[in-house]
Design an enzyme around this catalytic site. Structure first.
Site, mmCIF file in Angstrom:
data_model
loop_
_atom_site.group_PDB
_atom_site.id
_atom_site.type_symbol
_atom_site.label_atom_id
_atom_site.label_comp_id
_atom_site.label_asym_id
_atom_site.label_seq_id
_atom_site.Cartn_x
_atom_site.Cartn_y
_atom_site.Cartn_z
ATOM 1 N N ALA A 212 3.738 -70.391 22.229
ATOM 2 C CA ALA A 212 2.865 -70.261 21.050
ATOM 3 C C ALA A 212 3.611 -69.596 19.887
ATOM 4 O O ALA A 212 4.454 -68.731 20.119
ATOM 5 C CB ALA A 212 1.648 -69.417 21.400
ATOM 6 N N GLU B 138 2.061 -70.631 27.693
ATOM 7 C CA GLU B 138 1.707 -69.440 26.903
ATOM 8 C C GLU B 138 0.623 -68.669 27.638
ATOM 9 O O GLU B 138 -0.493 -69.163 27.819
ATOM 10 C CB GLU B 138 1.220 -69.869 25.508
ATOM 11 C CG GLU B 138 0.691 -68.736 24.653
ATOM 12 C CD GLU B 138 1.700 -67.597 24.423
ATOM 13 O OE1 GLU B 138 2.821 -67.862 23.997
ATOM 14 O OE2 GLU B 138 1.332 -66.426 24.705
ATOM 15 N N ASP C 88 12.108 -68.850 24.375
ATOM 16 C CA ASP C 88 12.043 -68.243 23.043
ATOM 17 C C ASP C 88 11.258 -66.942 23.244
ATOM 18 O O ASP C 88 10.048 -66.886 23.046
ATOM 19 C CB ASP C 88 11.335 -69.211 22.081
ATOM 20 C CG ASP C 88 11.423 -68.760 20.640
ATOM 21 O OD1 ASP C 88 12.439 -68.142 20.276
ATOM 22 O OD2 ASP C 88 10.475 -69.013 19.875
ATOM 23 N N CYS D 275 14.099 -63.655 17.766
ATOM 24 C CA CYS D 275 14.196 -63.530 16.300
ATOM 25 C C CYS D 275 14.421 -62.077 15.913
ATOM 26 O O CYS D 275 13.835 -61.587 14.959
ATOM 27 C CB CYS D 275 12.983 -64.137 15.614
ATOM 28 S SG CYS D 275 11.424 -63.478 16.179
HETATM 29 C C1 LIG Z 1 8.641 -65.576 19.956
HETATM 30 S S1 LIG Z 1 7.092 -66.068 20.484
HETATM 31 C C2 LIG Z 1 7.299 -67.783 20.781
HETATM 32 C C3 LIG Z 1 7.338 -68.633 19.542
HETATM 33 C C4 LIG Z 1 7.286 -70.116 19.842
HETATM 34 N N1 LIG Z 1 8.343 -70.512 20.754
HETATM 35 C C5 LIG Z 1 7.365 -70.963 18.601
HETATM 36 O O1 LIG Z 1 8.432 -71.469 18.279
HETATM 37 O O2 LIG Z 1 6.336 -71.125 17.940
HETATM 38 C C6 LIG Z 1 7.027 -65.435 22.111
HETATM 39 C C7 LIG Z 1 5.795 -65.817 22.888
HETATM 40 O O3 LIG Z 1 5.970 -65.371 24.238
HETATM 41 C C8 LIG Z 1 4.702 -65.035 24.760
HETATM 42 N N2 LIG Z 1 4.869 -64.201 25.958
HETATM 43 C C9 LIG Z 1 4.741 -62.862 26.071
HETATM 44 N N3 LIG Z 1 4.913 -62.491 27.357
HETATM 45 C C10 LIG Z 1 5.164 -63.622 28.064
HETATM 46 C C11 LIG Z 1 5.394 -63.898 29.440
HETATM 47 N N4 LIG Z 1 5.421 -62.925 30.351
HETATM 48 N N5 LIG Z 1 5.587 -65.183 29.804
HETATM 49 C C12 LIG Z 1 5.581 -66.171 28.888
HETATM 50 N N6 LIG Z 1 5.354 -65.969 27.577
HETATM 51 C C13 LIG Z 1 5.139 -64.711 27.175
HETATM 52 C C14 LIG Z 1 4.035 -64.334 23.580
HETATM 53 O O4 LIG Z 1 2.638 -64.320 23.745
HETATM 54 C C15 LIG Z 1 4.509 -65.177 22.398
HETATM 55 O O5 LIG Z 1 3.571 -66.163 22.087
#
Ligand SMILES: C[S@@+](CC[C@H](N)C(=O)[O-])C[C@H]1O[C@@H](n2cnc3c(N)ncnc32)[C@H](O)[C@@H]1O
Length: 453
Positions: A235, A256, A305, A359
């Site tokens: 997300a 997500e 990511d 990022c």
């Molecule tokens: C940097 S953002 C991703 C952005 C996305 N890839 C985009 O390009 O739009 C990181 C995401 O990792 C999720 N996240 C947090 N903990 C996580 C976990 N244990 N497993 C998978 N995702 C996780 C967060 O909720 C967040 O939405």
């Protein structure tokens, strides 16, 4: 099929609240004025100060002046001036985009990705890049085919190539790898923000606004038609969309765990992808750390990511208290990031690749995570993105490949031959896009690891 609880969310066409995009004529006018340059009247009139959070800035100051050396002062000036930030406009290949393309070009936007003129490539080279063709406006996919067989409109003459690439062979090889004829992103030399597109009932959105550096992890993933791909932390879905612009995977699992963010992800997918892709693009709600067990050896490519200390937004934490809280969370992030990366490496087939990205400029969430996981996981190998991505795209981004203490930049290469080996090892851990005035893209760190066995 694994025992994973995978949730498929039917991408119904819902009416979301229309965003406040001005009508075409208005943003045209705004863009024209902004086009006169960063000091234009329009730009000044819209200027609203955002206050940075002191504890976060102090922390960055201390850490990044050490880690980034001379790159930090200009990077800080970009991070502290949101009005200088540039935005990329990624076109959606599943819609007709001719009108948008014309408007973008007339406003001074240009394509930033190197697009190889396939007629100049050797046949085997062009065969290595396949391009899925989607007929815009129709909800169906045409079969995949080699770009050498595409119509002339599919092969756009490339914009400038890097003057830093040394060998012509390397240059053309890198361009072949980077070329995704259907991934089109427009950028502007000034910090001009194209308005986001309002929801159009029954119609897909034509473009997605993003930091152009966000495309680099997707390019490094090298998704091809028919691949099984996992977007582990998906997300709001910008990189998932970019993946779908590059190729037509057999499966793209967008994971997500956060329910609110997952809703946003589902809406993004619904607004940009045709229903004919519903069976290929699925949404999952697992903790990413579980995939290594629940879906071991399943995917060809995995994008991690990772959740990270997002330098741009953290700098604008609403209060000192929130800033302090985030800095405490920051210390815990590398453990989670390493767990996610290990999980991804277990979920990929031998021979498959994992791209890890963040990022943040923070070395402990970038190189240190990659180094730790490589040490823990025998049979994995980092790949060189310096030659493949940093050199060909150095015209658009400022890259730093260095660990703290190895402050080599693209414009300041190692002079001593004996340093080459050390530099090459450090480069292999990943490359970092550092925002700089006039090239404000980033921060973005990316690393590609191949699972050998
Ligand atoms: C940097 S953002 C991703 C952005 C996305 N890839 C985009 O390009 O739009 C990181 C995401 O990792 C999720 N996240 C947090 N903990 C996580 C976990 N244990 N497993 C998978 N995702 C996780 C967060 O909720 C967040 O939405």
């Amino acid at each position: 099929m694994s025992a994973v609880r995978r949730v498929y969310r039917a991408r119904r066409i819902t009416c979301f609240k229309a965003e406040n995009a001005p009508p075409t004529s208005l943003w045209w006018r705004c863009s024209s004025s902004c086009h006169t340059g960063p000091n234009s009247q329009v730009h000044k009139r819209h200027k609203k100060e955002r206050l940075s959070c002191k504890p976060v800035l102090d922390h960055f100051e201390q850490q990044y002046s050490q880690e980034l050396g001379d790159l930090w002062i200009p990077a800080r000036s970009v991070l502290l001036d949101p009005h200088s930030w540039q935005y990329g406009v990624m076109l959606n290949r599943f819609t007709a985009v001719t009108d948008i393309t014309q408007i973008l070009q007339s406003q001074g936007f240009s394509k930033f990705l190197p697009q190889t003129d396939v007629s100049t490539l050797p046949c085997e080279a062009s065969l290595s890049v396949s391009s899925s063709k989607y007929q815009a406006g129709e909800d169906s996919l045409l079969s995949s085919h080699c770009i050498s067989k595409c119509s002339p409109s599919d092969s756009h003459p490339q914009p400038g190539r890097s003057s830093n690439a040394n060998s012509p062979d390397l240059k053309s090889e890198s361009l072949v790898i980077l070329s995704h004829p259907s991934l089109q992103c427009y950028i502007h030399p000034y910090p001009l923000r194209f308005p986001s597109q309002a929801h159009r009932h029954g119609q897909l959105k034509q473009y997605y606004l993003l930091n152009a550096a966000s495309l680099l992890p997707v390019m490094a993933l090298q998704v091809r038609d028919g691949d099984k791909v996992l977007d582990l932390c998906s997300a709001p879905g910008g990189k998932a969309l970019a993946i779908m612009q590059c190729a037509t995977p057999a499966l793209l699992c967008c994971n997500e765990p956060d329910p609110h963010r997952r809703d946003r992800l589902a809406k993004t997918l619904e607004s940009f992808l045709p229903r004919s892709l519903n069976s290929r693009v699925i949404v999952s709600e697992q903790d990413g750390r579980c995939f290594g067990q629940s879906e071991a050896v399943t995917y060809d490519k995995v994008l991690v990511d990772a959740p990270c200390s997002n330098d741009r937004s953290w700098l604008y934490s609403c209060s000192s208290q929130q800033g302090e809280q985030r800095l405490k969370e920051r210390a815990r992030l590398p453990v989670l990031q390493a767990q996610l990366l290990r999980s991804a490496l277990s979920a990929v087939h031998p021979g498959g690749v994992v791209v890890y990205s963040t990022c943040t400029l923070s070395s402990s969430e970038n190189y240190a995570v990659v180094e730790t996981v490589l040490n823990d996981c025998p049979g994995t190998e980092p790949e060189d993105l310096w030659e493949e991505i940093a050199i060909p795209l150095s015209k658009y981004f400022t890259f730093s490949p260095a660990h703290p203490g190895h402050r080599e930049t693209l414009h300041n290469p190692p002079l001593q031959p004996q340093n080459d080996l050390v530099s090459s090892c450090h480069r292999r851990l990943g490359i970092l896009v550092v925002p700089q005035p006039g090239m404000t893209w980033g921060p973005m760190f990316l690393s590609r690891i191949r699972r050998k066995n």
